[in-house]
Design a protein around this motif. Structure first.
Motif, short mmCIF file in Angstrom:
data_model
loop_
_atom_site.label_atom_id
_atom_site.label_comp_id
_atom_site.label_asym_id
_atom_site.label_seq_id
_atom_site.Cartn_x
_atom_site.Cartn_y
_atom_site.Cartn_z
N LEU A 1 0.84 -1.20 0.00
CA LEU A 1 0.00 0.00 0.00
C LEU A 1 0.88 1.25 0.00
N LEU A 2 1.96 1.21 0.77
CA LEU A 2 2.86 2.37 0.86
C LEU A 2 3.81 2.48 -0.34
N ARG A 3 4.21 1.33 -0.90
CA ARG A 3 5.15 1.30 -2.03
C ARG A 3 4.72 0.25 -3.06
N PRO A 4 3.75 0.59 -3.87
CA PRO A 4 3.27 -0.37 -4.88
C PRO A 4 4.19 -0.42 -6.10
N THR A 5 5.33 -1.06 -5.92
CA THR A 5 6.35 -1.10 -6.98
C THR A 5 6.25 -2.35 -7.83
N ARG A 6 6.93 -2.34 -8.94
CA ARG A 6 7.02 -3.51 -9.81
C ARG A 6 7.66 -4.69 -9.07
N PHE A 7 8.71 -4.42 -8.31
CA PHE A 7 9.38 -5.46 -7.54
C PHE A 7 8.42 -6.11 -6.55
N HIS A 8 7.68 -5.29 -5.80
CA HIS A 8 6.72 -5.83 -4.84
C HIS A 8 5.60 -6.59 -5.55
N GLY A 9 5.20 -6.11 -6.70
CA GLY A 9 4.18 -6.82 -7.48
C GLY A 9 4.68 -8.18 -7.96
N THR A 10 5.94 -8.23 -8.36
CA THR A 10 6.52 -9.50 -8.81
C THR A 10 6.60 -10.49 -7.65
N LEU A 11 7.07 -10.04 -6.50
CA LEU A 11 7.13 -10.91 -5.32
C LEU A 11 5.73 -11.38 -4.93
N ASP A 12 4.76 -10.48 -5.00
CA ASP A 12 3.40 -10.83 -4.64
C ASP A 12 2.83 -11.88 -5.59
N MET A 13 3.11 -11.72 -6.87
CA MET A 13 2.64 -12.69 -7.86
C MET A 13 3.21 -14.08 -7.57
N VAL A 14 4.49 -14.16 -7.25
CA VAL A 14 5.12 -15.44 -6.93
C VAL A 14 4.51 -16.02 -5.64
N ALA B 1 -6.94 -15.03 -9.15
CA ALA B 1 -7.37 -13.84 -9.90
C ALA B 1 -6.32 -12.73 -9.78
N TRP B 2 -5.83 -12.48 -8.56
CA TRP B 2 -4.81 -11.44 -8.39
C TRP B 2 -3.48 -11.86 -9.00
N MET B 3 -3.16 -13.16 -8.95
CA MET B 3 -1.92 -13.63 -9.58
C MET B 3 -1.97 -13.37 -11.08
N VAL B 4 -3.09 -13.68 -11.72
CA VAL B 4 -3.23 -13.46 -13.16
C VAL B 4 -3.21 -11.96 -13.48
N ALA B 5 -3.89 -11.16 -12.65
CA ALA B 5 -3.89 -9.71 -12.88
C ALA B 5 -2.49 -9.15 -12.79
N LEU B 6 -1.74 -9.57 -11.78
CA LEU B 6 -0.36 -9.09 -11.63
C LEU B 6 0.52 -9.57 -12.78
N ALA B 7 0.39 -10.84 -13.14
CA ALA B 7 1.20 -11.37 -14.26
C ALA B 7 0.91 -10.62 -15.54
N GLY B 8 -0.36 -10.34 -15.78
CA GLY B 8 -0.74 -9.62 -17.01
C GLY B 8 -0.18 -8.22 -17.06
N VAL B 9 -0.33 -7.47 -15.98
CA VAL B 9 0.14 -6.09 -15.99
C VAL B 9 1.67 -6.04 -16.00
N LEU B 10 2.31 -6.96 -15.32
CA LEU B 10 3.78 -6.97 -15.33
C LEU B 10 4.33 -7.36 -16.70
N ALA B 11 3.66 -8.26 -17.38
CA ALA B 11 4.10 -8.66 -18.72
C ALA B 11 3.87 -7.54 -19.73
N ARG B 12 2.75 -6.83 -19.63
CA ARG B 12 2.44 -5.75 -20.58
C ARG B 12 3.35 -4.54 -20.40
N HIS B 13 3.85 -4.35 -19.19
CA HIS B 13 4.66 -3.16 -18.90
C HIS B 13 6.07 -3.59 -18.47
#
Length: 139
Positions: free
Chosen positions: A81-94, A124-136
């Motif tokens: 919530l405080l730092r919604p970064t690509r790195f945190h998104g990748t870790l969250d997806m895993v 659902a959140w794993m797929v959403a994160l994977a999709g946005v990380l792959a597109r960007h």
């Protein structure tokens, strides 16, 4: 690790997944609230006539581990919530892939099908994160 600001879309999805996690897992953060949530899951299992084993009442030693999960996951949500970064998104997806795997194993071993609700959210959140990380990728 590059110090690049993530795209607004990545930030929104990582933030959204963190909001979801906070509200789903914060109730597990204390033994008292975790016990109440688990009681609701037992009631849902029975009321809906779900398959799998009825979740048992937990002993205090079990609730410590449930509360550890709730506390750590809620804190992980606050980080995102405080730092919604690509790195945190990748870790969250895993992490979501691993949680989904463990939930699948539990279901295969006869766990209550009330777990499917949590599994759908994780996937659902794993797929959403994977999709946005792959597109960007360059963000």
């Amino acid at each position: 690790m590059m110090n690049v600001e993530p795209s607004p879309t990545i930030r929104r999805v990582v933030f959204g997944s963190a909001v979801y996690d906070f509200f789903v897992t914060a109730p597990f953060a204390t033994p008292w609230t975790a016990d109440a949530v688990l009681s609701v899951t037992r009631s849902l299992h029975q009321w809906l006539g779900l398959g799998g084993e009825l979740p048992p009442p937990f002993a205090p030693s079990h609730l410590v581990f449930v509360s550890l999960f709730g506390t750590m996951t809620a804190l992980w949500a606050v980080v995102r919530l405080l730092r919604p970064t690509r790195f945190h998104g990748t870790l969250d997806m895993v992490g979501r892939a691993l949680f989904s795997l463990w939930m699948g194993v539990a279901l295969a071993r006869g766990a209550s099908h009330v777990l499917v609700g949590f599994l759908v959210g994780e996937m659902a959140w794993m797929v959403a994160l994977a999709g946005v990380l792959a597109r960007h990728r360059s963000a």
